[in-house]
Motif scaffolding. Sequence first.
Motif, PDB file in Angstrom:
ATOM      1  N   ASP A   1       0.862  -1.154  -0.044  1.00 34.87           N
ATOM      2  CA  ASP A   1       0.071   0.081   0.081  1.00 34.87           C
ATOM      3  C   ASP A   1       0.982   1.485  -0.117  1.00 34.87           C
ATOM      4  N   MET A   2       2.004   1.189   0.271  1.00 32.92           N
ATOM      5  CA  MET A   2       2.978   2.247   0.341  1.00 32.92           C
ATOM      6  C   MET A   2       3.699   2.538  -1.103  1.00 32.92           C
ATOM      7  N   ALA A   3       4.058   1.434  -1.646  1.00 34.16           N
ATOM      8  CA  ALA A   3       4.714   1.396  -3.012  1.00 34.16           C
ATOM      9  C   ALA A   3       4.663   0.191  -3.690  1.00 34.16           C
ATOM     10  N   THR A   4       4.172   0.201  -5.051  1.00 35.57           N
ATOM     11  CA  THR A   4       4.259  -0.771  -5.909  1.00 35.57           C
ATOM     12  C   THR A   4       5.651  -0.749  -6.992  1.00 35.57           C
ATOM     13  N   VAL A   5       6.147  -1.898  -7.015  1.00 39.40           N
ATOM     14  CA  VAL A   5       7.464  -1.825  -7.893  1.00 39.40           C
ATOM     15  C   VAL A   5       6.969  -2.833  -9.109  1.00 39.40           C
ATOM     16  N   TYR A   6       6.960  -2.377 -10.451  1.00 34.66           N
ATOM     17  CA  TYR A   6       7.003  -3.466 -11.592  1.00 34.66           C
ATOM     18  C   TYR A   6       7.668  -2.938 -12.813  1.00 34.66           C
ATOM     19  N   PRO A   7       7.664  -3.806 -13.542  1.00 30.80           N
ATOM     20  CA  PRO A   7       7.618  -5.253 -13.524  1.00 30.80           C
ATOM     21  C   PRO A   7       8.835  -5.803 -12.615  1.00 30.80           C
ATOM     22  N   ILE A   8       8.504  -7.059 -12.239  1.00 31.78           N
ATOM     23  CA  ILE A   8       9.554  -7.796 -11.472  1.00 31.78           C
ATOM     24  C   ILE A   8       9.686  -9.243 -12.371  1.00 31.78           C
ATOM     25  N   PRO A   9      10.726  -9.549 -12.928  1.00 32.18           N
ATOM     26  CA  PRO A   9      12.002  -8.849 -12.883  1.00 32.18           C
ATOM     27  C   PRO A   9      11.714  -7.665 -13.892  1.00 32.18           C
ATOM     28  N   ALA A  10      12.558  -6.688 -13.618  1.00 33.69           N
ATOM     29  CA  ALA A  10      12.492  -5.740 -14.671  1.00 33.69           C
ATOM     30  C   ALA A  10      13.548  -5.781 -15.946  1.00 33.69           C
ATOM     31  N   ASN A  11      13.478  -5.044 -16.920  1.00 35.22           N
ATOM     32  CA  ASN A  11      14.163  -5.067 -18.028  1.00 35.22           C
ATOM     33  C   ASN A  11      14.681  -4.013 -18.499  1.00 35.22           C
ATOM     34  N   GLN A  12      13.773  -3.131 -19.206  1.00 38.26           N
ATOM     35  CA  GLN A  12      14.290  -1.715 -19.781  1.00 38.26           C
ATOM     36  C   GLN A  12      13.848  -0.654 -18.695  1.00 38.26           C
ATOM     37  N   ILE A  13      12.659  -0.645 -18.104  1.00 36.51           N
ATOM     38  CA  ILE A  13      12.117   0.342 -17.247  1.00 36.51           C
ATOM     39  C   ILE A  13      11.871  -0.334 -15.825  1.00 36.51           C
TER      40      ILE A  13
ATOM     41  N   ASN B   1      15.196   4.189 -15.757  1.00 40.78           N
ATOM     42  CA  ASN B   1      15.812   3.538 -17.029  1.00 40.78           C
ATOM     43  C   ASN B   1      16.814   2.296 -16.472  1.00 40.78           C
ATOM     44  N   THR B   2      16.463   1.153 -16.846  1.00 41.64           N
ATOM     45  CA  THR B   2      17.432   0.187 -16.334  1.00 41.64           C
ATOM     46  C   THR B   2      17.990  -0.510 -17.675  1.00 41.64           C
ATOM     47  N   SER B   3      18.085  -0.290 -18.815  1.00 42.41           N
ATOM     48  CA  SER B   3      18.251  -0.557 -20.000  1.00 42.41           C
ATOM     49  C   SER B   3      19.847  -0.786 -19.792  1.00 42.41           C
ATOM     50  N   GLU B   4      20.697  -0.159 -19.566  1.00 42.47           N
ATOM     51  CA  GLU B   4      22.020  -0.084 -19.430  1.00 42.47           C
ATOM     52  C   GLU B   4      22.736  -0.926 -18.261  1.00 42.47           C
ATOM     53  N   LEU B   5      21.806  -1.643 -17.441  1.00 47.09           N
ATOM     54  CA  LEU B   5      22.077  -2.150 -15.998  1.00 47.09           C
ATOM     55  C   LEU B   5      22.177  -3.731 -16.601  1.00 47.09           C
ATOM     56  N   HIS B   6      23.237  -4.456 -15.846  1.00 44.71           N
ATOM     57  CA  HIS B   6      23.148  -5.809 -16.235  1.00 44.71           C
ATOM     58  C   HIS B   6      22.253  -6.625 -15.492  1.00 44.71           C
ATOM     59  N   SER B   7      22.140  -8.012 -15.731  1.00 48.85           N
ATOM     60  CA  SER B   7      21.044  -8.733 -15.010  1.00 48.85           C
ATOM     61  C   SER B   7      21.747  -8.952 -13.530  1.00 48.85           C
TER      62      SER B   7
ATOM     63  N   ASN C   1      10.370   8.371   6.612  1.00 49.30           N
ATOM     64  CA  ASN C   1      11.004   6.904   6.870  1.00 49.30           C
ATOM     65  C   ASN C   1      11.635   6.513   5.810  1.00 49.30           C
ATOM     66  N   TRP C   2      12.836   5.878   5.819  1.00 47.73           N
ATOM     67  CA  TRP C   2      13.599   5.323   4.822  1.00 47.73           C
ATOM     68  C   TRP C   2      13.049   3.700   5.069  1.00 47.73           C
ATOM     69  N   GLY C   3      13.069   2.976   3.581  1.00 47.80           N
ATOM     70  CA  GLY C   3      12.768   1.718   3.602  1.00 47.80           C
ATOM     71  C   GLY C   3      13.524   1.127   2.587  1.00 47.80           C
ATOM     72  N   ILE C   4      13.796  -0.191   2.565  1.00 48.67           N
ATOM     73  CA  ILE C   4      14.481  -0.804   1.611  1.00 48.67           C
ATOM     74  C   ILE C   4      13.892  -1.797   0.987  1.00 48.67           C
ATOM     75  N   MET C   5      13.927  -1.946  -0.498  1.00 52.73           N
ATOM     76  CA  MET C   5      13.259  -3.054  -1.116  1.00 52.73           C
ATOM     77  C   MET C   5      14.335  -3.754  -2.256  1.00 52.73           C
ATOM     78  N   PRO C   6      14.517  -5.166  -2.251  1.00 52.45           N
ATOM     79  CA  PRO C   6      15.349  -5.584  -3.168  1.00 52.45           C
ATOM     80  C   PRO C   6      14.348  -5.904  -4.531  1.00 52.45           C
ATOM     81  N   ILE C   7      15.327  -5.745  -5.605  1.00 52.08           N
ATOM     82  CA  ILE C   7      14.762  -5.816  -6.993  1.00 52.08           C
ATOM     83  C   ILE C   7      15.518  -6.628  -7.973  1.00 52.08           C
ATOM     84  N   VAL C   8      15.151  -7.250  -8.708  1.00 47.74           N
ATOM     85  CA  VAL C   8      15.674  -7.913  -9.801  1.00 47.74           C
ATOM     86  C   VAL C   8      15.603  -7.649 -11.150  1.00 47.74           C
ATOM     87  N   ILE C   9      16.842  -7.630 -11.852  1.00 50.70           N
ATOM     88  CA  ILE C   9      16.694  -7.115 -13.061  1.00 50.70           C
ATOM     89  C   ILE C   9      17.292  -8.257 -14.141  1.00 50.70           C
ATOM     90  N   ASN C  10      16.458  -8.363 -15.013  1.00 56.75           N
ATOM     91  CA  ASN C  10      16.803  -9.684 -16.034  1.00 56.75           C
ATOM     92  C   ASN C  10      16.471  -9.195 -17.428  1.00 56.75           C
TER      93      ASN C  10
END
Length: 209
Positions: free
Chosen positions: A129-141, A181-187, A199-208
């Motif tokens: 409800d605070m934040a939604t991250v998509y798509p997972i895994p990310a590719n270009q954006i 923009n995640t297009s130049e990041l490695h998997s 307040n700070w929070g941390i979320m792990p994400i995956v780029i594929n």
Amino acid sequence: KDSLKTFLCLKTFGMVTAIDISDSEMFDLDMEFDLDSPILNENWIDSDIMATELMKNEGFKSFVEANPTLDFGMVALFRNNMNPLLEMGKVFWGAQLVKGNLVQACGVDIETKEVLCQTFGSVIEITNDMATVYPIPANQILNIKIGENFEATNAELYDLSGKLLYSAGLDDLTNKLIDINTSELHSGSYIIKLQINGNWGIMPIVINK
């Protein structure tokens, strides 16, 4: 291995004294420890060397100078299985200092002596409800949508070495939708840090790719 004891170790004039403080209320003995991965054969740097390297870090030194009295302080040799900004499974010297709602957390690589420090406020769990991250895994954006009743004032993207790859401030977050923009990041695995309602929070994400 079938039981857990807590010892306070004191080193004075070349002598080491270990005091059993298992019954002390200062320590939570319900904490989970990885007893299957003891630190036995790693060639770790001495604690004196670790302390010297820590004091070379500007972030650590500034925190210590600004807070001569602490609410809590701890130094430990540990195998990392929870800090996403440090290499998982590797052994580090770790230092954690707490003053009020500020936390200074540092890891010192036992082989290279590299120091990574972070200062942050009380860390919150970021729920859907605070934040939604998509798509997972990310590719270009990578999209981060901030919840209707929440305000994000900072957003940062790090790789697992702690390198800052992206940063956005309040002016960039007014529309409650963050596009990275995640297009130049490695998997691989990365870390999103969000400051929500102060307040700070941390979320792990995956780029594929």
